[in-house]
Design a protein around this motif. Structure first.
Motif, PDB file in Angstrom:
ATOM      1  N   VAL A  32       0.750  -1.285  -0.202  1.00 25.85           N
ATOM      2  CA  VAL A  32       0.134   0.040   0.072  1.00 25.85           C
ATOM      3  C   VAL A  32       0.907   1.195   0.229  1.00 25.85           C
ATOM      4  O   VAL A  32       0.479   2.252  -0.857  1.00 25.85           O
ATOM      5  CB  VAL A  32      -1.066   0.133   1.242  1.00 25.85           C
ATOM      6  CG1 VAL A  32      -1.662   1.254   1.327  1.00 25.85           C
ATOM      7  CG2 VAL A  32      -1.838  -1.211   1.114  1.00 25.85           C
ATOM      8  N   GLN A  33       1.879   1.291   0.996  1.00 24.94           N
ATOM      9  CA  GLN A  33       2.895   2.498   0.896  1.00 24.94           C
ATOM     10  C   GLN A  33       3.551   2.692  -0.442  1.00 24.94           C
ATOM     11  O   GLN A  33       3.742   3.803  -0.837  1.00 24.94           O
ATOM     12  CB  GLN A  33       3.576   2.353   2.043  1.00 24.94           C
ATOM     13  CG  GLN A  33       3.103   2.372   3.501  1.00 24.94           C
ATOM     14  CD  GLN A  33       4.138   2.071   4.497  1.00 24.94           C
ATOM     15  OE1 GLN A  33       5.098   1.480   4.340  1.00 24.94           O
ATOM     16  NE2 GLN A  33       3.680   2.710   5.740  1.00 24.94           N
ATOM     17  N   ALA A  34       4.205   1.592  -0.825  1.00 22.79           N
ATOM     18  CA  ALA A  34       4.866   1.770  -2.261  1.00 22.79           C
ATOM     19  C   ALA A  34       3.985   2.005  -3.344  1.00 22.79           C
ATOM     20  O   ALA A  34       4.452   2.975  -4.258  1.00 22.79           O
ATOM     21  CB  ALA A  34       5.670   0.249  -2.468  1.00 22.79           C
ATOM     22  N   THR A  35       2.964   1.479  -3.426  1.00 18.65           N
ATOM     23  CA  THR A  35       1.763   2.056  -4.806  1.00 18.65           C
ATOM     24  C   THR A  35       1.430   3.194  -4.450  1.00 18.65           C
ATOM     25  O   THR A  35       1.206   4.201  -5.409  1.00 18.65           O
ATOM     26  CB  THR A  35       0.790   1.037  -4.764  1.00 18.65           C
ATOM     27  OG1 THR A  35       0.142   0.713  -3.559  1.00 18.65           O
ATOM     28  CG2 THR A  35       1.385  -0.293  -5.237  1.00 18.65           C
ATOM     29  N   SER A  36       1.213   3.563  -3.274  1.00 21.20           N
ATOM     30  CA  SER A  36       0.735   5.153  -2.975  1.00 21.20           C
ATOM     31  C   SER A  36       1.835   6.155  -3.110  1.00 21.20           C
ATOM     32  O   SER A  36       1.554   7.257  -3.599  1.00 21.20           O
ATOM     33  CB  SER A  36       0.320   5.179  -1.279  1.00 21.20           C
ATOM     34  OG  SER A  36      -0.608   4.728  -1.190  1.00 21.20           O
ATOM     35  N   ALA A  37       3.054   5.651  -3.208  1.00 27.49           N
ATOM     36  CA  ALA A  37       4.152   6.858  -3.328  1.00 27.49           C
ATOM     37  C   ALA A  37       4.450   6.684  -4.938  1.00 27.49           C
ATOM     38  O   ALA A  37       5.486   7.325  -5.357  1.00 27.49           O
ATOM     39  CB  ALA A  37       5.539   6.017  -2.625  1.00 27.49           C
ATOM     40  N   GLY A  38       3.728   5.940  -5.739  1.00 21.86           N
ATOM     41  CA  GLY A  38       4.124   5.886  -6.965  1.00 21.86           C
ATOM     42  C   GLY A  38       4.811   4.653  -7.836  1.00 21.86           C
ATOM     43  O   GLY A  38       4.784   4.678  -9.074  1.00 21.86           O
ATOM     44  N   GLN A  39       4.917   3.582  -6.818  1.00 20.58           N
ATOM     45  CA  GLN A  39       5.679   2.567  -7.313  1.00 20.58           C
ATOM     46  C   GLN A  39       4.793   1.495  -7.987  1.00 20.58           C
ATOM     47  O   GLN A  39       3.505   1.443  -7.473  1.00 20.58           O
ATOM     48  CB  GLN A  39       6.545   1.920  -6.470  1.00 20.58           C
ATOM     49  CG  GLN A  39       7.321   0.739  -6.772  1.00 20.58           C
ATOM     50  CD  GLN A  39       8.513   1.110  -7.654  1.00 20.58           C
ATOM     51  OE1 GLN A  39       8.361   0.979  -8.800  1.00 20.58           O
ATOM     52  NE2 GLN A  39       9.580   1.431  -7.256  1.00 20.58           N
ATOM     53  N   SER A  40       5.001   0.967  -9.144  1.00 22.21           N
ATOM     54  CA  SER A  40       4.103  -0.008  -9.668  1.00 22.21           C
ATOM     55  C   SER A  40       4.096  -1.347  -9.005  1.00 22.21           C
ATOM     56  O   SER A  40       5.104  -1.623  -8.459  1.00 22.21           O
ATOM     57  CB  SER A  40       4.233  -0.141 -11.332  1.00 22.21           C
ATOM     58  OG  SER A  40       5.487  -0.914 -11.448  1.00 22.21           O
ATOM     59  N   LEU A  41       2.941  -2.193  -9.085  1.00 22.97           N
ATOM     60  CA  LEU A  41       3.111  -3.427  -8.256  1.00 22.97           C
ATOM     61  C   LEU A  41       3.920  -4.327  -9.165  1.00 22.97           C
ATOM     62  O   LEU A  41       4.332  -5.143  -8.598  1.00 22.97           O
ATOM     63  CB  LEU A  41       1.595  -4.071  -8.290  1.00 22.97           C
ATOM     64  CG  LEU A  41       1.230  -5.131  -7.532  1.00 22.97           C
ATOM     65  CD1 LEU A  41       1.693  -5.164  -5.975  1.00 22.97           C
ATOM     66  CD2 LEU A  41       0.010  -5.571  -7.649  1.00 22.97           C
ATOM     67  N   GLU A  42       3.991  -4.200 -10.545  1.00 28.87           N
ATOM     68  CA  GLU A  42       4.804  -5.017 -11.487  1.00 28.87           C
ATOM     69  C   GLU A  42       6.392  -5.111 -10.890  1.00 28.87           C
ATOM     70  O   GLU A  42       6.922  -5.994 -11.355  1.00 28.87           O
ATOM     71  CB  GLU A  42       4.654  -4.705 -12.680  1.00 28.87           C
ATOM     72  CG  GLU A  42       3.399  -4.934 -13.422  1.00 28.87           C
ATOM     73  CD  GLU A  42       2.333  -4.042 -13.040  1.00 28.87           C
ATOM     74  OE1 GLU A  42       2.633  -2.923 -12.818  1.00 28.87           O
ATOM     75  OE2 GLU A  42       0.998  -4.563 -12.835  1.00 28.87           O
TER      76      GLU A  42
END
Length: 83
Positions: A32-42
């Motif tokens: 959640v934190q990583a994707t909220s910061a703009g990182q893609s799940l891939e």
């Protein structure tokens, strides 16, 4: 021991700190934190090693070889040993 192996096979996402997720259920906080910061799940997808074609070669029994005893049976292919 079988449970550990199954758990390792189920891992689909991993970060640099070693956090893992199998992709089921609610997303863990680190995703959640990583994707909220703009990182893609891939970015976190765990790559499975690919088996090379040379590893899949199996030995052919002479009785099952339609070219046994012919000139075609004696020609060596690259990466394949003649019996």
């Amino acid at each position: 021991m079988a449970a550990d192996t199954e758990r390792l096979r189920a891992i689909r996402y991993r970060d640099a700190f070693g956090h893992t997720w199998d992709g089921r259920g609610a997303s863990p906080q680190w995703i959640v934190q990583a994707t909220s910061a703009g990182q893609s799940l891939e970015h976190f997808v765990v790559e499975r090693p690919q088996v090379e074609a040379s590893d899949k070669l199996t030995r052919v029994e002479r009785c099952d070889d339609p070219f046994a005893g012919t000139r075609l049976a004696s020609i060596k292919s690259e990466g394949v040993e003649a019996a």
